[in-house]
Write an enzyme that holds these catalytic residues in place. Structure first.
Site, PDB file in Angstrom:
ATOM      1  N   ASP A 216       0.828  -1.211   0.000  1.00 50.73           N
ATOM      2  CA  ASP A 216       0.000   0.000   0.000  1.00 50.73           C
ATOM      3  C   ASP A 216       0.862   1.261   0.000  1.00 50.73           C
ATOM      4  OD1 ASP A 216      -2.401   1.333  -0.046  1.00 50.73           O
ATOM      5  OD2 ASP A 216      -2.542   1.450   2.139  1.00 50.73           O
TER       6      ASP A 216
ATOM      7  N   ARG B 177      -0.161   7.715  -2.681  1.00 50.15           N
ATOM      8  CA  ARG B 177       0.336   8.823  -1.849  1.00 50.15           C
ATOM      9  C   ARG B 177       1.798   9.118  -2.162  1.00 50.15           C
ATOM     10  NH1 ARG B 177      -1.226   6.318   3.515  1.00 50.15           N
ATOM     11  NH2 ARG B 177      -1.716   4.550   2.155  1.00 50.15           N
TER      12      ARG B 177
ATOM     13  N   HIS C 135       1.977   3.262  -9.116  1.00 54.35           N
ATOM     14  CA  HIS C 135       1.770   1.829  -9.372  1.00 54.35           C
ATOM     15  C   HIS C 135       2.931   1.243 -10.174  1.00 54.35           C
ATOM     16  CE1 HIS C 135      -1.983   2.278  -7.443  1.00 54.35           C
ATOM     17  NE2 HIS C 135      -2.567   2.970  -8.416  1.00 54.35           N
TER      18      HIS C 135
ATOM     19  N   SER D 251      -7.683  -5.287  -4.960  1.00 55.36           N
ATOM     20  CA  SER D 251      -8.744  -5.886  -4.151  1.00 55.36           C
ATOM     21  C   SER D 251     -10.096  -5.753  -4.845  1.00 55.36           C
ATOM     22  CB  SER D 251      -8.801  -5.195  -2.782  1.00 55.36           C
ATOM     23  OG  SER D 251      -9.423  -3.931  -2.905  1.00 55.36           O
TER      24      SER D 251
ATOM     25  N   ARG E 263     -12.236   2.751  -7.749  1.00 52.04           N
ATOM     26  CA  ARG E 263     -11.298   3.816  -8.139  1.00 52.04           C
ATOM     27  C   ARG E 263     -11.654   4.426  -9.499  1.00 52.04           C
ATOM     28  NH1 ARG E 263      -5.555   2.594  -5.393  1.00 52.04           N
ATOM     29  NH2 ARG E 263      -6.464   2.052  -3.388  1.00 52.04           N
TER      30      ARG E 263
ATOM     31  N   LEU F 200      10.355 -20.665  -4.624  1.00 55.69           N
ATOM     32  CA  LEU F 200       9.464 -19.693  -3.978  1.00 55.69           C
ATOM     33  C   LEU F 200       8.130 -19.688  -4.723  1.00 55.69           C
ATOM     34  CD1 LEU F 200       8.929 -17.076  -2.203  1.00 55.69           C
ATOM     35  CD2 LEU F 200       9.927 -15.785  -4.098  1.00 55.69           C
TER      36      LEU F 200
ATOM     37  N   SER G 152      -7.750  -4.709   5.451  1.00 54.22           N
ATOM     38  CA  SER G 152      -8.507  -4.438   4.215  1.00 54.22           C
ATOM     39  C   SER G 152      -8.927  -5.698   3.449  1.00 54.22           C
ATOM     40  CB  SER G 152      -7.700  -3.507   3.299  1.00 54.22           C
ATOM     41  OG  SER G 152      -7.333  -2.342   3.971  1.00 54.22           O
TER      42      SER G 152
ATOM     43  N   GLU H  36       1.496 -12.973  12.461  1.00 60.06           N
ATOM     44  CA  GLU H  36       2.112 -11.839  13.151  1.00 60.06           C
ATOM     45  C   GLU H  36       1.930 -10.631  12.245  1.00 60.06           C
ATOM     46  OE1 GLU H  36       3.479 -11.818  16.186  1.00 60.06           O
ATOM     47  OE2 GLU H  36       2.874 -13.924  16.337  1.00 60.06           O
TER      48      GLU H  36
HETATM   49  C1  IPE Z   1      -1.793   0.211  -3.284  1.00 55.61           C
HETATM   50  O1  IPE Z   1      -1.533   1.560  -3.288  1.00 55.61           O
HETATM   51  C2  IPE Z   1      -2.094  -0.302  -4.653  1.00 55.61           C
HETATM   52  C3  IPE Z   1      -3.511  -0.648  -4.824  1.00 55.61           C
HETATM   53  C4  IPE Z   1      -4.421  -0.563  -3.915  1.00 55.61           C
HETATM   54  C5  IPE Z   1      -3.912  -1.115  -6.127  1.00 55.61           C
HETATM   55  P1  IPE Z   1      -2.701   2.621  -3.248  1.00 55.61           P
HETATM   56  O2  IPE Z   1      -3.105   2.941  -4.628  1.00 55.61           O
HETATM   57  O3  IPE Z   1      -3.806   2.178  -2.365  1.00 55.61           O
HETATM   58  O4  IPE Z   1      -1.938   3.833  -2.613  1.00 55.61           O
HETATM   59  P2  IPE Z   1      -2.510   4.839  -1.521  1.00 55.61           P
HETATM   60  O5  IPE Z   1      -2.920   4.014  -0.355  1.00 55.61           O
HETATM   61  O6  IPE Z   1      -3.662   5.521  -2.145  1.00 55.61           O
HETATM   62  O7  IPE Z   1      -1.365   5.721  -1.246  1.00 55.61           O
HETATM   63  C1  IPE Z   2      -5.390  -2.629   0.015  1.00 56.54           C
HETATM   64  O1  IPE Z   2      -5.078  -1.316  -0.173  1.00 56.54           O
HETATM   65  C2  IPE Z   2      -5.451  -3.317  -1.303  1.00 56.54           C
HETATM   66  C3  IPE Z   2      -4.174  -3.435  -2.010  1.00 56.54           C
HETATM   67  C4  IPE Z   2      -3.014  -3.070  -1.561  1.00 56.54           C
HETATM   68  C5  IPE Z   2      -4.271  -4.036  -3.292  1.00 56.54           C
HETATM   69  P1  IPE Z   2      -6.207  -0.190  -0.256  1.00 56.54           P
HETATM   70  O2  IPE Z   2      -5.491   1.076  -0.419  1.00 56.54           O
HETATM   71  O3  IPE Z   2      -7.212  -0.542  -1.251  1.00 56.54           O
HETATM   72  O4  IPE Z   2      -6.851  -0.315   1.199  1.00 56.54           O
HETATM   73  P2  IPE Z   2      -7.715   0.733   2.005  1.00 56.54           P
HETATM   74  O5  IPE Z   2      -8.795   1.212   1.087  1.00 56.54           O
HETATM   75  O6  IPE Z   2      -6.811   1.841   2.397  1.00 56.54           O
HETATM   76  O7  IPE Z   2      -8.229  -0.024   3.171  1.00 56.54           O
HETATM   77 MG    MG Z   3      -4.116   2.411  -0.380  1.00 56.39          MG
END
Ligand code: IPE
Ligand code: IPE
Ligand code: MG
Length: 629
Positions: free
Chosen positions: A389, A393, A406, A434, A440, A500, A565, A576
């Site tokens: 995640d 940001r 990404h 997810s 999005r 792996l 999530s 853990e």
């Molecule tokens: C994780 O990064 C990638 C996906 C969820 C596909 P985010 O896109 O959620 O990045 P933030 O949390 O908005 O920074």
């Molecule tokens: C979780 O990240 C899903 C992935 C990393 C693919 P999100 O950014 O979607 O999770 P929330 O919305 O912050 O919980």
């Molecule tokens: Mg995120």
């Protein structure tokens, strides 16, 4: 001792066992039962093959563990050494049970029986507790203490064996449920167990004295005027002989009160009847020669034993012939992985062979020259799962579009995979998209549906293949066809790789995974292919997206948020958790290594109490000393 009515190999075949490792395990258990459980072995031969081998696994495995805690050779050793051996076996069993299989044949057979018959494994833990006590010797002041001990430790084991038989009789209720529903039944079961253990206390007296234990309550000795010192010195006295006769009479009365559930398959009734009759014979042998008990275990008189067993065998065989075996144990997949080329078309087979010939390349080292910490194998997690995640940001903070985040995230994944190979991790599961991420904006979805297959292709690069097997966990619904194709092709082309396993969670949602599994299972039940009574946690897990995915040991989330999530709720119940502030694009393999080092310092208890706390300074976590980064 009698030989089996049918050769063991045939019993295994008739039980549907074809796995050589399982054969070895069941054979070891059978031999242990044959050598140490004269009555149990004789009765097992009255049962149909699937029940027979289950009896061997339960009894034989318990004997194998018991031997570890025994003072006698070949194990022997100090109390501390015996205790250490026992704890090592128990933790290995717990870990194997979570995987549903073991590399140790005896544990493998035991786990196979537990899962096949859906036996609650907690009862073994009570038994392990008994063995722990055995290491240090047990003393009972009063009958009340002795009974209480039996009710906590021995009764669950006997009830579990009983539950196998009641199921064979077509009864769905567990013995505990029968006991709860029938007034006085719980007390009657308890009395039956007391009878068995009092008998065993008498016939095993010389073994216990060898270890310096007197297995009878002090209260019983005092009342009879028997001195402990005389027993330990193997001096028989009239008071002792009288005590043995008195206790044998008491056990016989208890034995006469063994309750049989009202509806029984006739053969189960015959087996239970033979069991109690053989115990009566054992009691008679003890009462006939009390003084000899101080020196050796009395043998069952051969002719009386045969008079009992021969007709029982004939009757049981007839009963099993007339009334077919009514139960369907829940079949398990074989432990050996299936031949990966099995079922492939000719062209695919050729391609698969060609891929096998292409040399696998080792992971490339990190540009900084950092090397992975070397951890003791037992401290390594088997399965690390990551919520990758913070991409968006990270990009926004740099004035970049989220989609750049990404792309950067895909590079991180590649580095982390190389690091996972370097440190010797077996399973890495990553959350890439997810079921909630469909919320999005369209341009971000578009970018993700491009980056995910692109990243995957880099991972499975045919020119320089890493020893990485790819799996996909998720649901096809709403995914573009080319993404589905890339995922399934990656699974296919890497199926022979072994170092792996990287499981890509794409369009994955934990609740969806569980709901879909429940729906598939319900369909199987409606079609009559699954007996709802045989559904255990293990059986249920076979319907998840990737059934063989082991439990998650370490769940890591980057990006600063502390939530899971909807990620792997089934597999990560005991994981853990570790949360990193760094956004995923800033992470590299050194963070994975550092997280694994932190994991290795944690104490995992799984609801139990830690047995052998190892002082922190004794754990050589990293031979490099300082954290890797
Ligand atoms: C994780 O990064 C990638 C996906 C969820 C596909 P985010 O896109 O959620 O990045 P933030 O949390 O908005 O920074
Ligand atoms: C979780 O990240 C899903 C992935 C990393 C693919 P999100 O950014 O979607 O999770 P929330 O919305 O912050 O919980
Ligand atoms: Mg995120």
């Amino acid at each position: 001792m009698s030989s089996p009515a049918v050769p063991p190999a045939r019993a295994y075949r008739r039980s549907g066992l074809h796995d050589p490792m399982l054969h070895r395990g069941y054979e070891a258990c059978r031999r242990a039962t044959h050598v140490t459980g004269e009555i149990e072995y004789a009765v097992s031969l009255l049962l149909p093959p699937p029940l027979r081998i289950a009896t061997w696994a339960l009894y034989g495995a318990v004997r194998a563990v018991d031997d570890l805690a025994d003072v006698a050779e070949p194990c022997g050793g100090t109390n501390a050494e015996r205790s250490e051996r026992l704890e090592a076996w128990i933790s290995a069993f717990d870990a194997d049970l979570r995987d549903g299989r073991s590399t140790d044949p005896v544990r493998h057979a035991l786990i196979h029986t537990i899962l096949t018959w859906n036996l609650p494994p907690e009862f073994l833990h009570t038994l392990f507790e008994e063995l722990r006590q055995d290491v240090h010797g047990r003393q009972f002041a009063t009958w009340q203490e002795w009974r209480h001990y039996n009710s906590l430790i021995n009764t669950p084991l006997v009830l579990r064996a009983g539950s196998l038989l009641t199921r064979a009789a077509g009864l769905t209720a567990e013995p505990e449920a029968i006991a709860a529903g029938v007034p006085d039944a719980a007390l009657a079961w308890q009395t039956a167990v007391d009878a068995i253990y009092l008998t065993d206390a008498l016939v095993d007296l010389s073994d216990d004295l060898d270890r310096g234990h007197v297995p009878l309550p002090q209260e019983a000795l005092d009342e009879a005027g028997v001195h402990r010192a005389d027993l330990l010195a193997r001096r028989s006295t009239p008071a002792f002989e009288e005590l043995v006769r008195h206790l044998a009479g008491r056990a016989r009365t208890w034995l006469d009160r063994i309750p049989l559930p009202p509806v029984l398959h006739p053969a189960v009734g015959i087996a239970l009847g033979a069991y109690t009759d053989l115990y009566r014979l054992r009691l008679k042998a003890a009462a006939d020669g009390p003084a000899a008990l101080l020196h050796h275990r009395p043998a069952l008189p051969r002719s009386a034993r045969l008079r009992l067993l021969l007709p029982a065998r004939a009757k049981a065989a007839l009963a099993w012939g007339l009334f077919p075996f009514p139960i369907q144990p829940c079949p398990l997949p074989p432990s050996a992985p299936a031949d990966p080329t099995e079922g492939l078309g000719w062209a695919e087979e050729v391609r698969s062979l060609a891929a096998q010939r292409r040399p696998i390349v080792p992971p490339t080292p990190h540009p900084s020259g950092a090397r992975p910490p070397r951890l003791p194998a037992a401290a390594m997690p088997r399965h690390v799962a990551i919520v990758m995640d913070g991409n968006g940001r990270w990009a926004t903070a740099r004035g970049l579009p989220r989609t750049d985040g990404h792309r950067a995230g895909a590079k991180t994944l590649l580095d982390v995979v190389h690091g996972a190979l370097e440190i010797g991790l077996k399973h890495l599961t990553v959350y890439a998209f997810s079921t909630e991420n469909w919320k999005r904006p369209a341009d971000e979805l578009h970018a993700l549906m491009y980056e995910i297959p692109q990243g995957l292709r880099r991972l499975t690069d045919d020119a320089e293949p890493l020893d990485v097997r790819v799996r996909w966990a998720g649901t096809p619904s709403r995914l573009p066809a080319d993404v589905i194709e890339t995922l399934t092709e990656a699974e296919r082309s890497t199926r022979d790789r072994t170092a792996l396993t990287v499981t890509m969670c794409v369009n994955y949602g934990g609740r969806t995974e569980i709901t879909e599994a429940a729906a598939k299972l319900a369909q199987e039940a409606v079609a009559g292919r699954v007996d709802p009574r045989s559904v255990s946690e293990h059986a249920f897990a076979r319907y998840l997206h990737v059934p063989e995915l082991p439990d998650v040991d370490l769940l890591l989330r980057t990006g600063g948020d502390q939530r899971t999530s909807n990620f792997l709720p089934w597999q990560a119940t005991y994981a853990e958790l570790l949360f990193l502030d760094a956004p995923w694009p800033e992470v590299d393999r050194r963070d994975l290594w550092h997280a694994i080092e932190q994991y290795a310092r944690r104490t995992r208890r799984y609801g139990s109490v830690p047995r052998t706390p190892v002082p922190a300074q004794q754990v050589p976590l990293s031979e490099q000393g300082a954290p890797a980064k």
